[in-house]
Each structure stands twice: as C-alpha cells, then as structure tokens.
Write a protein that holds these residues in place. Structure first.
Motif, PDB file in Angstrom:
ATOM      1  N   LEU A 154       0.809  -1.221   0.000  1.00  0.00           N
ATOM      2  CA  LEU A 154       0.000   0.000   0.000  1.00  0.00           C
ATOM      3  C   LEU A 154       0.846   1.277   0.000  1.00  0.00           C
ATOM      4  O   LEU A 154       0.613   2.164  -0.836  1.00  0.00           O
ATOM      5  CB  LEU A 154      -0.976  -0.021   1.182  1.00  0.00           C
ATOM      6  CG  LEU A 154      -1.876   1.208   1.324  1.00  0.00           C
ATOM      7  CD1 LEU A 154      -2.716   1.412   0.066  1.00  0.00           C
ATOM      8  CD2 LEU A 154      -2.777   1.072   2.560  1.00  0.00           C
ATOM      9  N   LEU A 188       2.682   1.689  -3.501  1.00  0.00           N
ATOM     10  CA  LEU A 188       1.801   2.105  -4.587  1.00  0.00           C
ATOM     11  C   LEU A 188       1.349   3.553  -4.406  1.00  0.00           C
ATOM     12  O   LEU A 188       1.315   4.335  -5.364  1.00  0.00           O
ATOM     13  CB  LEU A 188       0.584   1.173  -4.651  1.00  0.00           C
ATOM     14  CG  LEU A 188       0.868  -0.268  -5.079  1.00  0.00           C
ATOM     15  CD1 LEU A 188      -0.380  -1.119  -4.918  1.00  0.00           C
ATOM     16  CD2 LEU A 188       1.360  -0.310  -6.520  1.00  0.00           C
ATOM     17  N   TRP A 189       1.002   3.908  -3.170  1.00  0.00           N
ATOM     18  CA  TRP A 189       0.552   5.280  -2.896  1.00  0.00           C
ATOM     19  C   TRP A 189       1.625   6.302  -3.243  1.00  0.00           C
ATOM     20  O   TRP A 189       1.343   7.344  -3.825  1.00  0.00           O
ATOM     21  CB  TRP A 189       0.174   5.405  -1.422  1.00  0.00           C
ATOM     22  CG  TRP A 189      -0.323   6.766  -1.037  1.00  0.00           C
ATOM     23  CD1 TRP A 189      -1.597   7.238  -1.124  1.00  0.00           C
ATOM     24  CD2 TRP A 189       0.460   7.845  -0.489  1.00  0.00           C
ATOM     25  NE1 TRP A 189      -1.672   8.538  -0.671  1.00  0.00           N
ATOM     26  CE2 TRP A 189      -0.424   8.932  -0.273  1.00  0.00           C
ATOM     27  CE3 TRP A 189       1.796   7.994  -0.156  1.00  0.00           C
ATOM     28  CZ2 TRP A 189      -0.006  10.150   0.260  1.00  0.00           C
ATOM     29  CZ3 TRP A 189       2.223   9.207   0.362  1.00  0.00           C
ATOM     30  CH2 TRP A 189       1.332  10.264   0.569  1.00  0.00           C
ATOM     31  N   TYR A 235      -3.635   4.229   6.384  1.00  0.00           N
ATOM     32  CA  TYR A 235      -2.746   3.067   6.395  1.00  0.00           C
ATOM     33  C   TYR A 235      -2.879   2.293   7.705  1.00  0.00           C
ATOM     34  O   TYR A 235      -3.003   1.061   7.703  1.00  0.00           O
ATOM     35  CB  TYR A 235      -1.318   3.560   6.195  1.00  0.00           C
ATOM     36  CG  TYR A 235      -0.250   2.500   6.088  1.00  0.00           C
ATOM     37  CD1 TYR A 235      -0.479   1.276   5.474  1.00  0.00           C
ATOM     38  CD2 TYR A 235       1.031   2.741   6.598  1.00  0.00           C
ATOM     39  CE1 TYR A 235       0.517   0.327   5.361  1.00  0.00           C
ATOM     40  CE2 TYR A 235       2.043   1.809   6.493  1.00  0.00           C
ATOM     41  CZ  TYR A 235       1.789   0.607   5.878  1.00  0.00           C
ATOM     42  OH  TYR A 235       2.785  -0.347   5.779  1.00  0.00           O
ATOM     43  N   LEU A 243      -6.697  -4.397  -1.378  1.00  0.00           N
ATOM     44  CA  LEU A 243      -5.586  -3.485  -1.639  1.00  0.00           C
ATOM     45  C   LEU A 243      -6.030  -2.341  -2.557  1.00  0.00           C
ATOM     46  O   LEU A 243      -5.649  -1.182  -2.352  1.00  0.00           O
ATOM     47  CB  LEU A 243      -4.416  -4.247  -2.261  1.00  0.00           C
ATOM     48  CG  LEU A 243      -3.161  -3.439  -2.598  1.00  0.00           C
ATOM     49  CD1 LEU A 243      -2.620  -2.718  -1.368  1.00  0.00           C
ATOM     50  CD2 LEU A 243      -2.081  -4.348  -3.195  1.00  0.00           C
ATOM     51  N   SER A 244      -6.852  -2.642  -3.540  1.00  0.00           N
ATOM     52  CA  SER A 244      -7.331  -1.614  -4.465  1.00  0.00           C
ATOM     53  C   SER A 244      -8.214  -0.599  -3.763  1.00  0.00           C
ATOM     54  O   SER A 244      -8.062   0.619  -3.950  1.00  0.00           O
ATOM     55  CB  SER A 244      -8.100  -2.265  -5.630  1.00  0.00           C
ATOM     56  OG  SER A 244      -7.272  -3.132  -6.368  1.00  0.00           O
ATOM     57  N   LEU A 258      -6.126   1.542  -1.511  1.00  0.00           N
ATOM     58  CA  LEU A 258      -5.332   2.503  -2.268  1.00  0.00           C
ATOM     59  C   LEU A 258      -6.179   3.706  -2.693  1.00  0.00           C
ATOM     60  O   LEU A 258      -5.730   4.853  -2.621  1.00  0.00           O
ATOM     61  CB  LEU A 258      -4.723   1.818  -3.490  1.00  0.00           C
ATOM     62  CG  LEU A 258      -3.796   2.669  -4.361  1.00  0.00           C
ATOM     63  CD1 LEU A 258      -2.610   3.185  -3.553  1.00  0.00           C
ATOM     64  CD2 LEU A 258      -3.307   1.855  -5.559  1.00  0.00           C
ATOM     65  N   ALA A 287      -6.688   5.775   0.393  1.00  0.00           N
ATOM     66  CA  ALA A 287      -5.440   6.419   0.807  1.00  0.00           C
ATOM     67  C   ALA A 287      -5.084   7.593  -0.094  1.00  0.00           C
ATOM     68  O   ALA A 287      -4.477   8.572   0.362  1.00  0.00           O
ATOM     69  CB  ALA A 287      -4.300   5.400   0.810  1.00  0.00           C
ATOM     70  N   CYS A 288      -5.454   7.508  -1.370  1.00  0.00           N
ATOM     71  CA  CYS A 288      -5.204   8.627  -2.283  1.00  0.00           C
ATOM     72  C   CYS A 288      -6.240   9.725  -2.105  1.00  0.00           C
ATOM     73  O   CYS A 288      -5.911  10.920  -2.134  1.00  0.00           O
ATOM     74  CB  CYS A 288      -5.225   8.137  -3.731  1.00  0.00           C
ATOM     75  SG  CYS A 288      -3.855   7.057  -4.195  1.00  0.00           S
TER      76      CYS A 288
END
Length: 229
Positions: free
Chosen positions: A41, A44-45, A161, A185-186, A189, A192-193
């Motif tokens: 995570l 990717l972020w 997170y 996870l998607s 994400l 988180a964005c």
C-alpha cells in the motif's frame, strides 16, 4: 547532510524494501496476502500521488540526477519501504477490535506526519525538492511550505494506512484468495489517495480560495512567457 540525503534514495530501497517484506512476513507468520497489503500500500501510494503532483499537476518537483519529468522513478520504494519499516517498528500486537484499529490509525498518523514533515523541510532547504504552493509564492520559508501540505498527505495517509492494517488483521480469515486480497488493496489505495487529497484541497480552498492543485505564480516575479519554474 545533502550528500547523505542524495545517496539515501538510491541505497535505502535496496535495503529497506526486502527487509520490510521479511519483517512483516515474520510478523504475520508467512501470510503473504497480509504482507502484500501492508507492504504494498505505501509503495503504490507513493508512486501514484507524487507522480501526479509532479508530472501532471506540476506542484512538486524533484531536483535529482535521475528522474522521469519532475519525478524520480524509484520514489515509490524510497517512501514506501521506509513507511512500511516505520509501521513495523510501531506495530504492537495484531488488532482484535475496531478500537485497536483506530489506535493504529492514530499512531501511524502521528509517526508518519511528524517524521515526513521533518524530512521534507530538510530536502526543501537543500533544494532536492521544490514545492510551488501558496506559501512558496508568498515568499515564506521551507517550514511553512512543508506545513501547508505535509500534515494532510503524510498524516492523512498514515491514518488510512494504520486503519487498513488494523482491519485486515481483524478480518484476516476473509483474505482467503488472491482476488480478495487484490480487491482490498485496491479499495485501500483509492481511500489512501482520496482522503488526504480531498482534505488538503478543502483546507486550501478555505484558506486561499483555490484547491492548491496547481503551481502558484509569485506576484512579484515575472517568468519568461508567464511560465512557472
């Protein structure tokens, strides 16, 4: 100091990325699905958000030797692996309740917000990072520039997170397939964005009258053809 911070982005990912995976794998008894979420995570972020901020919105810029446009290609592993390590260092026992998950969210928001604020102030002072936000346009110092965005993006990400870590620990038995792991996870994400960015934009509109998602032109500087640096 500048030499150390210039070398760190190249050496740290080689050490911290595999080390963080190994430590979380040991923490979770070799459960690769859990490890993938907790380890993946932040990586990717920190590819998606800074890449958009540098090459799309052009609010941020890295002044380093190797970069793609305004973005250093290894940045996801620079921030992400270090973040996964910090999360492991402050992680206690696995979350058993929503209270435990919220506690992890608070701890990681505090830790990531504090240390990344200090880090960004220093790299701004050394010229490794440039941020063309409202405080920069107003001629304020590096601390003010970093304080404008760092608490929202770093502490905001840390809160999401930490909550994700707690929730996947609570419901780890549900992660019985790689499809479910990828779906979690998607979703994590996206949150988180979105959460830190929307919070930052709302605050920027309230304080400055704009979203803070475009480089701000200093009123006392005339660039060639009206362009920003």
């Amino acid at each position: 100091m500048k030499f150390l911070l210039s070398v760190y982005p190249y050496l740290a990912p080689l050490v911290l990325a595999p080390l963080a995976w190994w430590l979380w794998s040991d923490e979770y008894g070799g459960d690769s699905k859990l490890v993938l979420i907790v380890w993946g995570l932040p990586i990717l972020w920190s590819y998606i958000v800074p890449a958009i901020g540098t090459n799309v919105l052009k609010v941020w810029e890295f002044d380093v030797r190797w970069r793609l446009g305004r973005f250093r290609p290894q940045h996801g592993f620079v921030f992400g692996s270090a973040t996964a390590m910090l999360a492991w260092l402050v992680h206690g026992s696995a979350a058993q309740s929503l209270t435990d998950s919220l506690r992890q969210a608070f701890v990681l928001a505090s830790v990531l917000g504090f240390w990344n604020l200090l880090y960004d102030i220093k790299v701004l002072e050394l010229g490794i990072l440039r941020v063309y936000n409202q405080p920069w346009a107003d001629g304020k110092g590096e601390a003010a520039v970093a304080m404008d965005y760092a608490p929202w993006f770093f502490a905001g990400f840390g809160a999401v997170y930490g909550l994700v870590i707690g929730l996947v620990e609570q419901y780890s038995t549900w992660l019985s397939t790689w499809f479910r792991t990828g779906a979690v996870l998607s979703v994590a994400l996206v949150l988180a964005c979105a959460v830190p960015t929307l919070g930052y934009m709302a605050r920027s509109r309230r304080l400055y009258g704009h979203a803070g998602t475009r480089p701000i032109q200093p009123v006392n500087i005339n660039h060639v053809d009206g362009e920003l640096p």
